[in-house]
Design a protein around this motif. Structure first.
Motif, mmCIF file in Angstrom:
data_model
loop_
_atom_site.group_PDB
_atom_site.id
_atom_site.type_symbol
_atom_site.label_atom_id
_atom_site.label_comp_id
_atom_site.label_asym_id
_atom_site.label_seq_id
_atom_site.Cartn_x
_atom_site.Cartn_y
_atom_site.Cartn_z
ATOM 1 N N VAL A 52 -27.204 27.935 -44.701
ATOM 2 C CA VAL A 52 -26.882 28.961 -43.712
ATOM 3 C C VAL A 52 -25.605 28.585 -42.974
ATOM 4 O O VAL A 52 -25.353 27.420 -42.704
ATOM 5 C CB VAL A 52 -28.041 29.106 -42.694
ATOM 6 N N ARG A 53 -24.815 29.594 -42.650
ATOM 7 C CA ARG A 53 -23.639 29.388 -41.796
ATOM 8 C C ARG A 53 -23.996 29.933 -40.413
ATOM 9 O O ARG A 53 -24.379 31.103 -40.273
ATOM 10 C CB ARG A 53 -22.440 30.137 -42.349
ATOM 11 N N VAL A 86 -26.052 33.411 -39.674
ATOM 12 C CA VAL A 86 -26.852 33.560 -38.467
ATOM 13 C C VAL A 86 -25.874 33.476 -37.302
ATOM 14 O O VAL A 86 -25.093 32.530 -37.214
ATOM 15 C CB VAL A 86 -27.932 32.463 -38.360
ATOM 16 N N LEU A 87 -25.898 34.469 -36.443
ATOM 17 C CA LEU A 87 -25.004 34.505 -35.287
ATOM 18 C C LEU A 87 -25.833 34.575 -34.018
ATOM 19 O O LEU A 87 -26.796 35.347 -33.951
ATOM 20 C CB LEU A 87 -24.092 35.720 -35.347
ATOM 21 N N VAL A 88 -25.447 33.771 -33.028
ATOM 22 C CA VAL A 88 -26.116 33.794 -31.742
ATOM 23 C C VAL A 88 -25.043 33.817 -30.664
ATOM 24 O O VAL A 88 -24.263 32.875 -30.546
ATOM 25 C CB VAL A 88 -27.040 32.575 -31.536
ATOM 26 N N GLY A 89 -24.994 34.899 -29.913
ATOM 27 C CA GLY A 89 -24.020 35.031 -28.844
ATOM 28 C C GLY A 89 -24.714 35.129 -27.500
ATOM 29 O O GLY A 89 -25.810 35.683 -27.393
ATOM 30 N N ALA A 90 -24.077 34.575 -26.489
ATOM 31 C CA ALA A 90 -24.603 34.634 -25.132
ATOM 32 C C ALA A 90 -23.526 35.175 -24.203
ATOM 33 O O ALA A 90 -22.337 34.975 -24.435
ATOM 34 C CB ALA A 90 -25.044 33.248 -24.679
ATOM 35 N N ALA A 91 -23.958 35.846 -23.155
ATOM 36 C CA ALA A 91 -23.045 36.351 -22.133
ATOM 37 C C ALA A 91 -23.689 36.117 -20.774
ATOM 38 O O ALA A 91 -24.871 36.409 -20.578
ATOM 39 C CB ALA A 91 -22.783 37.841 -22.337
ATOM 40 N N VAL A 99 -28.640 37.284 -24.466
ATOM 41 C CA VAL A 99 -28.468 36.631 -25.764
ATOM 42 C C VAL A 99 -28.763 37.646 -26.860
ATOM 43 O O VAL A 99 -29.709 38.425 -26.766
ATOM 44 C CB VAL A 99 -29.420 35.417 -25.918
ATOM 45 N N VAL A 100 -27.908 37.615 -27.892
ATOM 46 C CA VAL A 100 -28.118 38.453 -29.069
ATOM 47 C C VAL A 100 -28.068 37.546 -30.290
ATOM 48 O O VAL A 100 -27.154 36.731 -30.429
ATOM 49 C CB VAL A 100 -27.056 39.566 -29.187
ATOM 50 N N ALA A 101 -29.063 37.670 -31.157
ATOM 51 C CA ALA A 101 -29.106 36.922 -32.415
ATOM 52 C C ALA A 101 -29.097 37.923 -33.562
ATOM 53 O O ALA A 101 -29.729 38.982 -33.477
ATOM 54 C CB ALA A 101 -30.363 36.065 -32.486
#
Length: 163
Positions: A52-53, A86-91, A99-101
């Protein structure tokens, strides 16, 4: 204050409110376009964990949860279809974290799901969230838990490789 005769006050205030709402929409569209235009600068290069990246990132200050979702969606769309991403962003805004995954179709094929990834971060930020296998979002009050949440995602993905 609005420099209008008494019989025109209501109309003048309504026009001012309409203009303000239009300006707010324009600012929001511009801000979203700026985020999307700088998606690579915000998300970075990512890291390989087994098959996974993974991309983890904190969006610029003031990014709304909706803008974060758009940013993650756009970033996922830029990933080559052969990559299990797999992307996980936080604001961070107003002393809370959103958080969005997201998982690419290839990551889903390999058993990775966004709600499980999201739960790793939610534990560390004392938050709650949920979603569908390809995209999940949530939030919590502990902004100081973001880094630990990203580390928990790495641990989760490594366990999936060795387990």
């Amino acid at each position: 204050m609005v420099k209008a005769p008494a019989d025109q006050l209501v109309e003048r205030i309504e026009n001012t409110i309409t203009a303000l709402k239009d300006a707010e929409r324009d600012i929001s569209r511009f801000k979203s376009a700026q985020l999307v235009a700088n998606v690579e600068g915000i998300t970075g290069a990512g890291e390989d964990i087994g098959d996974v990246r993974l991309w983890t990132f904190i969006a610029p200050q003031g990014t709304t949860p909706q803008e974060l979702r758009e940013l993650v969606t756009h970033a996922r769309g830029r990933v080559h279809h052969d990559v299990a991403a797999v992307l996980v962003g936080a604001a961070v805004a107003d002393d809370s974290v959103a958080v969005v995954a997201a998982c690419s179709p290839r990551a889903l094929e390999r058993g990775r799901q966004a709600p499980q990834v999201l739960s790793c971060v939610m534990t560390e930020v004392d938050g709650r969230g949920g979603g569908k296998p390809d995209m999940a979002q949530g939030g919590g009050p502990r902004t100081d838990g973001i880094a630990a949440g990203f580390d928990a995602v790495r641990t989760h993905l490594r366990a999936a490789v060795t387990g």
